[in-house]
Motif scaffolding. Structure first.
Motif, PDB file in Angstrom:
ATOM      1  N   TRP A  29       3.648  -3.424   7.798  1.00 36.05           N
ATOM      2  CA  TRP A  29       4.189  -2.455   8.442  1.00 36.05           C
ATOM      3  C   TRP A  29       5.849  -2.560   8.165  1.00 36.05           C
ATOM      4  O   TRP A  29       6.536  -1.415   8.342  1.00 36.05           O
ATOM      5  N   THR A  30       6.241  -2.959   7.133  1.00 33.93           N
ATOM      6  CA  THR A  30       7.599  -3.257   7.096  1.00 33.93           C
ATOM      7  C   THR A  30       7.841  -1.980   5.237  1.00 33.93           C
ATOM      8  O   THR A  30       8.875  -1.338   5.536  1.00 33.93           O
ATOM      9  N   ARG A  31       6.886  -1.460   5.299  1.00 33.22           N
ATOM     10  CA  ARG A  31       6.975  -0.522   4.437  1.00 33.22           C
ATOM     11  C   ARG A  31       6.647   0.505   4.667  1.00 33.22           C
ATOM     12  O   ARG A  31       7.525   1.736   4.685  1.00 33.22           O
ATOM     13  N   GLU A  32       5.725   0.871   5.988  1.00 30.66           N
ATOM     14  CA  GLU A  32       5.808   2.111   6.644  1.00 30.66           C
ATOM     15  C   GLU A  32       7.380   2.527   7.986  1.00 30.66           C
ATOM     16  O   GLU A  32       7.360   3.104   7.387  1.00 30.66           O
ATOM     17  N   ILE A  33       7.465   1.038   7.973  1.00 30.97           N
ATOM     18  CA  ILE A  33       9.396   1.180   8.737  1.00 30.97           C
ATOM     19  C   ILE A  33      10.011   1.997   8.079  1.00 30.97           C
ATOM     20  O   ILE A  33      11.374   2.436   8.936  1.00 30.97           O
ATOM     21  N   GLY A  34       9.818   1.422   7.055  1.00 35.47           N
ATOM     22  CA  GLY A  34      11.426   1.301   6.345  1.00 35.47           C
ATOM     23  C   GLY A  34      11.254   2.592   5.550  1.00 35.47           C
ATOM     24  O   GLY A  34      12.036   3.267   5.472  1.00 35.47           O
ATOM     25  N   ALA A  35      10.105   3.176   5.686  1.00 30.18           N
ATOM     26  CA  ALA A  35       9.955   5.228   5.420  1.00 30.18           C
ATOM     27  C   ALA A  35      10.781   5.818   6.346  1.00 30.18           C
ATOM     28  O   ALA A  35      11.340   6.872   5.896  1.00 30.18           O
ATOM     29  N   PHE A  36       9.837   5.289   7.294  1.00 28.12           N
ATOM     30  CA  PHE A  36      10.227   5.970   8.383  1.00 28.12           C
ATOM     31  C   PHE A  36      12.021   6.004   9.380  1.00 28.12           C
ATOM     32  O   PHE A  36      12.895   7.179   9.546  1.00 28.12           O
ATOM     33  N   LEU A  37      12.692   4.545   8.931  1.00 30.70           N
ATOM     34  CA  LEU A  37      13.504   4.480   9.139  1.00 30.70           C
ATOM     35  C   LEU A  37      15.082   5.330   7.771  1.00 30.70           C
ATOM     36  O   LEU A  37      15.468   5.754   8.056  1.00 30.70           O
ATOM     37  N   LYS A  38      13.890   6.006   7.124  1.00 35.19           N
ATOM     38  CA  LYS A  38      14.567   7.348   5.387  1.00 35.19           C
ATOM     39  C   LYS A  38      14.433   7.926   5.987  1.00 35.19           C
ATOM     40  O   LYS A  38      14.651   8.787   5.313  1.00 35.19           O
ATOM     41  N   GLY A  39      13.580   8.487   6.735  1.00 33.05           N
ATOM     42  CA  GLY A  39      13.146  10.098   6.281  1.00 33.05           C
ATOM     43  C   GLY A  39      12.537  10.007   6.050  1.00 33.05           C
ATOM     44  O   GLY A  39      11.944  11.883   5.976  1.00 33.05           O
ATOM     45  N   GLN A  40      11.322   9.285   5.485  1.00 38.80           N
ATOM     46  CA  GLN A  40      10.686   9.944   4.144  1.00 38.80           C
ATOM     47  C   GLN A  40       9.225   9.816   5.159  1.00 38.80           C
ATOM     48  O   GLN A  40       9.339   8.959   6.184  1.00 38.80           O
ATOM     49  N   PRO A  41       7.846  10.815   4.966  1.00 41.32           N
ATOM     50  CA  PRO A  41       6.823  11.144   5.242  1.00 41.32           C
ATOM     51  C   PRO A  41       6.434   9.292   5.595  1.00 41.32           C
ATOM     52  O   PRO A  41       5.998   8.441   4.442  1.00 41.32           O
ATOM     53  N   THR A  42       5.593   8.919   6.731  1.00 40.48           N
ATOM     54  CA  THR A  42       5.065   7.625   6.221  1.00 40.48           C
ATOM     55  C   THR A  42       3.267   8.057   5.766  1.00 40.48           C
ATOM     56  O   THR A  42       2.782   9.267   6.425  1.00 40.48           O
TER      57      THR A  42
END
Ligand SMILES: [Fe+2]
Length: 340
Positions: A270-283
């Motif tokens: 969850w931390t990794r995916e939300i982090g990516a989402f917040l940076k605009g990176q693909p999940t």
């Protein structure tokens, strides 16, 4: 998490059918200027799934094991008054079973010893396992972001282990619902007997576990005094364990042991995916294929055979509501308090 698919209750179904807007008591109706926000929904296996994100919904994840097989699908749900992530973590904590549901200790003895647990990222989420001293394994599958597929406990003398799939859906930060499908390997006379017992049990449960849990946690009642015949004891025990952590658990004050390996695994994802989402990176594009299934001890694969006669026709499993009536009343209360 714009790809989040959630299950919603019958409320959505009741809102269907309004495909035009009318405005009584107005000579010059201005209803065409009003609009309601709507989201794409899909009915599947007795549940309504809604895509609450922006844009085009992602590909719908089907679960064919629950569609066609020799048996019936039981559908169940309940509400709980704490943050949904506590319930989600509870599923990845096999160790809690022997403690929280200690009255079933004969079944759970030795399950969930920390050093015998393992958790690995899969294409769908986390494969979470436990190995017994004799080498037999129990394997459960967590699906991102909020799904759990497991071989569940025997719940009736006529059937053994059965497969279940759970979804945890927030109502708001402090309340949530769990939706459950049970793939029950019963047909014919066995199914009829089972169905009769399930319906009898629904009627027997006359005490809602939610207010009783509140009374226990606030010191007005004791678990030891609970009439187990009139309440869903497993849910009450989980209420006390999960709500007792606080409505939103304070994770800064935790000291996690080896038994928390599953909890740690999903927090990392969850931390990794939300982090990516917040940076605009693909999940990650999470997907469950036919190899990602639960197993229990000597049972491997599916306890109920997937149907089909080789002629392109298959029997669609009947979906049966097994929610206790008091549970339905509690859910309507929880949801009506939310509808604005
Ligand atoms: Fe539990």
């Amino acid at each position: 998490m714009d790809r989040l698919l959630v299950a919603l209750p019958d409320l959505v179904r009741r809102l269907h059918g309004f495909d035009s807007i009318e405005q009584p008591a107005e000579e010059n109706a201005f209803c065409q200027k009003a609009s309601l926000r709507s989201w794409p929904v899909r009915e599947y296996l007795g549940l309504i799934f809604a895509f609450l994100g922006e844009g085009v919904p992602p590909e719908f994840q089907a679960h064919p094991e629950f569609e066609h097989f020799d048996g019936m699908v039981e559908i169940d749900s309940y509400s709980r008054e704490c943050n949904y992530f506590q319930n989600l973590e509870n599923a990845l904590d096999m160790s809690h079973i022997g403690f929280v549901h200690g009255d079933n200790v004969a079944i759970f003895k030795g399950i969930g010893l920390g050093r015998a647990l393992d958790a690995e990222e899969s294409d769908w989420g986390v494969t979470y396992g436990f190995t017994r001293p004799d080498g037999q394994r129990r394997v459960q599958q967590f699906g991102m972001p909020n799904i759990f597929y497991l071989t569940a406990l025997p719940t009736d003398r006529d059937i053994g282990w059965q497969e279940s799939m759970f979804w945890w859906v927030p109502i708001d930060d402090l309340r949530h619902m769990q939706f459950s499908l049970h793939r029950v390997p019963a047909q014919g006379a066995v199914a009829e007997r089972l169905h009769a017992r399930r319906q009898a049990r629904r009627n027997e449960i006359t005490i809602a576990h939610q207010p009783l849990a509140r009374d226990i946690l606030e010191g007005r009642a004791r678990m030891a005094d609970v009439d187990k015949s009139k309440v869903d004891l497993v849910r009450l025990q989980d209420d006390v364990a999960q709500i007792g952590q606080g409505l939103i658990a304070d994770r800064d004050s935790e000291t996690l042991g080896r038994g928390a390996i599953g909890v740690v695994a999903i927090r990392r994802l969850w931390t990794r995916e939300i982090g990516a989402f917040l940076k605009g990176q693909p999940t990650k594009s999470w997907k469950r294929d036919a190899s990602i299934v639960p197993r229990a001890w000597g049972l491997s694969g599916n306890p109920a055979r997937i149907g089909g006669d080789g002629m392109g026709t298959t029997q669609v499993a009947e979906v049966i509501d097994v929610r206790p009536h008091v549970e339905i009343a509690e859910q309507l209360k929880a949801l009506h308090a939310t509808v604005r």
